[in-house]
Design an enzyme around this catalytic site. Structure first.
Site, PDB file in Angstrom:
ATOM      1  N   GLU A 178       0.835  -1.216   0.000  1.00  0.00           N
ATOM      2  CA  GLU A 178       0.000   0.000   0.000  1.00  0.00           C
ATOM      3  C   GLU A 178       0.862   1.255   0.000  1.00  0.00           C
ATOM      4  OE1 GLU A 178      -2.887  -0.055   3.188  1.00  0.00           O
ATOM      5  OE2 GLU A 178      -4.038  -1.657   2.242  1.00  0.00           O
ATOM      6  N   GLU A 213      -6.139  -7.262  -0.678  1.00  0.00           N
ATOM      7  CA  GLU A 213      -6.416  -7.083   0.751  1.00  0.00           C
ATOM      8  C   GLU A 213      -7.725  -6.322   0.918  1.00  0.00           C
ATOM      9  OE1 GLU A 213      -3.142  -5.498   3.310  1.00  0.00           O
ATOM     10  OE2 GLU A 213      -4.734  -4.278   4.208  1.00  0.00           O
TER      11      GLU A 213
HETATM   12  C1  DCB Z   1      -3.792  -1.515   5.675  1.00  0.00           C
HETATM   13  C2  DCB Z   1      -2.501  -2.291   5.822  1.00  0.00           C
HETATM   14  C3  DCB Z   1      -2.523  -3.289   6.941  1.00  0.00           C
HETATM   15  C4  DCB Z   1      -3.366  -2.753   8.068  1.00  0.00           C
HETATM   16  C5  DCB Z   1      -4.780  -2.721   7.528  1.00  0.00           C
HETATM   17  C6  DCB Z   1      -5.783  -2.122   8.516  1.00  0.00           C
HETATM   18  O1  DCB Z   1      -3.577  -0.206   6.180  1.00  0.00           O
HETATM   19  F1  DCB Z   1      -2.124  -2.889   4.675  1.00  0.00           F
HETATM   20  O2  DCB Z   1      -1.207  -3.552   7.355  1.00  0.00           O
HETATM   21  O3  DCB Z   1      -3.317  -3.623   9.181  1.00  0.00           O
HETATM   22  O4  DCB Z   1      -4.889  -2.039   6.291  1.00  0.00           O
HETATM   23  O5  DCB Z   1      -5.385  -0.836   8.878  1.00  0.00           O
HETATM   24  C7  DCB Z   1      -3.176  -3.030  10.454  1.00  0.00           C
HETATM   25  C8  DCB Z   1      -3.451  -4.108  11.483  1.00  0.00           C
HETATM   26  C9  DCB Z   1      -3.114  -3.618  12.857  1.00  0.00           C
HETATM   27  C10 DCB Z   1      -1.700  -3.060  12.888  1.00  0.00           C
HETATM   28  C11 DCB Z   1      -1.519  -2.004  11.813  1.00  0.00           C
HETATM   29  C12 DCB Z   1      -0.091  -1.475  11.719  1.00  0.00           C
HETATM   30  O6  DCB Z   1      -4.784  -4.533  11.362  1.00  0.00           O
HETATM   31  O7  DCB Z   1      -3.251  -4.686  13.770  1.00  0.00           O
HETATM   32  O8  DCB Z   1      -1.449  -2.502  14.154  1.00  0.00           O
HETATM   33  O9  DCB Z   1      -1.837  -2.560  10.546  1.00  0.00           O
HETATM   34  O10 DCB Z   1       0.786  -2.498  11.424  1.00  0.00           O
HETATM   35  C13 DCB Z   1      -4.417   0.847   5.804  1.00  0.00           C
HETATM   36  C14 DCB Z   1      -5.424   0.728   4.895  1.00  0.00           C
HETATM   37  C15 DCB Z   1      -6.195   1.823   4.514  1.00  0.00           C
HETATM   38  C16 DCB Z   1      -5.958   3.056   5.088  1.00  0.00           C
HETATM   39  C17 DCB Z   1      -4.951   3.213   6.045  1.00  0.00           C
HETATM   40  C18 DCB Z   1      -4.186   2.099   6.407  1.00  0.00           C
HETATM   41  N1  DCB Z   1      -6.748   4.181   4.713  1.00  0.00           N
HETATM   42  N2  DCB Z   1      -3.165   2.268   7.415  1.00  0.00           N
HETATM   43  O11 DCB Z   1      -7.586   4.073   3.838  1.00  0.00           O
HETATM   44  O12 DCB Z   1      -6.560   5.278   5.323  1.00  0.00           O
HETATM   45  O13 DCB Z   1      -2.814   3.433   7.663  1.00  0.00           O
HETATM   46  O14 DCB Z   1      -2.679   1.312   8.022  1.00  0.00           O
END
Ligand code: DCB
Length: 331
Positions: free
Chosen positions: A172, A259
């Site tokens: 991402e 994902e």
């Molecule tokens: C993505 C990432 C993934 C993340 C998930 C949920 O991030 F590919 O690594 O997973 O979506 O946010 C989360 C885990 C947590 C962990 C965190 C950091 O579920 O347990 O603590 O990662 O490792 C996204 C997806 C979309 C957006 C932002 C994120 N968005 N982000 O649209 O703003 O910032 O992580």
């Protein structure tokens, strides 16, 4: 009564057949099995127009789970753990190897060994498997381009002639990771993979956490057998993101949902089933392949398993979280 006896005898015959011909009858939920519509059935994949096709040229759709970060949850990537998803109908597994947050950049050899174990585990279950270079806090993929090239050189040398493996070169991109930079990164990394894995499908991330597939569609990369990632979280991303995917598909861009989550974009909050239903029917309509975030027991709503669930002996319904019950019924 007679009908019951007949049903009983047929049941016994099916069970005997399942023992004689393992792999031809898929396992019941809760068992540990092999994918029944996996690599033995479909062989090498390729991209035709916007569609993923099998070795016979027929459209194929892959569904399954993504691991959480390998540095934190390797125990959910064993052969038995992955086989438990196959018994619910999954034919895909995604191995998420973070670059940052204690991931590959800091622990190269131990995480590479773990990645090999996880990929081999998915292969042992007749599944397709995505090797995901999970950039996230390092929003610009060029930041670790040198490391990515070295990594993909090694893994493609190991798996280049294996039809199971799909390479995802940047999870991402975000922030500085705009489409120009992603293109430049992809042009550096894809030829490295192609040298060893000329026929494998490669997934390319898109700007804004892999949402801007419409921008990628404006200037796609000049290589065959690529697909572009669109990621969504049902609690955050709705119709407007589906419209972007639709626009990209209309321009001829092949899209892969490597994902998605039932939660909000943070990985927590939800489960947002109504919006997830809309996404599932959209993905079915467009034959989009997908991997769900995530196969672990973390106490967050996107996790498919309840805390302390142990998949080594299969996954019972009571070990599935609310999200897990929803997602496992959609494979
Ligand atoms: C993505 C990432 C993934 C993340 C998930 C949920 O991030 F590919 O690594 O997973 O979506 O946010 C989360 C885990 C947590 C962990 C965190 C950091 O579920 O347990 O603590 O990662 O490792 C996204 C997806 C979309 C957006 C932002 C994120 N968005 N982000 O649209 O703003 O910032 O992580």
């Amino acid at each position: 009564m007679i009908r019951n006896v007949r049903a009983y005898l047929i049941g016994i015959l099916i069970m005997i057949a399942a023992c004689i011909m393992p792999g031809t009858v898929s396992a019941a939920p809760g068992d540990i099995g092999n994918a029944s519509d996996g690599v033995a059935e479909n062989g090498w994949l390729s991209v035709k127009g916007t569609t993923l096709v099998n070795e016979q040229g027929q459209p194929v759709v892959l569904h399954g789970m993504s691991s959480h970060g390998l540095q934190w949850y390797p125990q959910f990537t064993t052969s038995n753990a992955i086989g438990a998803t196959a018994s619910y109908g999954a034919n895909l597994f995604r191995v998420a190897m973070y670059t940052a947050e204690g991931g590959y950049i800091e622990n190269k050899s131990s995480l590479r060994k773990q990645l090999y174990r996880s990929v081999d585990a998915a292969i042992s279950r007749n599944m397709y498997v995505i090797i995901d270079w999970h950039i996230l806090s390092d929003g610009n993929p060029k930041k670790y381009q040198k490391e990515a090239k070295a990594f993909f050189k090694k893994v493609s040398r190991r798996y280049g002639n294996v039809p199971n493996v799909i390479y995802e070169i940047c999870n991402e991109p975000n922030g500085e990771g705009n489409w120009n930079r992603i293109r430049s990164y992809a042009k550096a990394v894809i030829p490295v993979i192609r040298r060893n894995a000329p026929s494998s499908v490669i997934l390319v991330g898109t700007p804004t956490w892999s949402q801007d597939v419409d921008i990628a569609a404006g200037s796609p990369l000049p290589y065959p057998n690529l697909m572009y990632s669109c990621h969504f979280y049902a609690g955050t991303h709705g119709e407007w993101l589906r419209q972007k995917v639709k626009a990209a598909l209309d321009k001829g861009l092949p899209v892969f949902v490597s994902e998605w989550g039932t939660s909000e974009a943070s990985g927590n909050g939800g489960v947002h089933e109504e919006e997830a239903d809309r996404w599932i029917s959209f993905m079915r309509q467009h034959q989009l392949s997908w991997a769900n975030w995530s196969y672990c027991d973390k106490d967050e709503s996107s996790a498919a398993l309840v805390p302390k669930a142990d998949p080594e002996d299969g996954i019972s319904r009571s070990e599935l979280s609310k999200s897990g019950r929803y997602v496992f019924s959609k494979f």
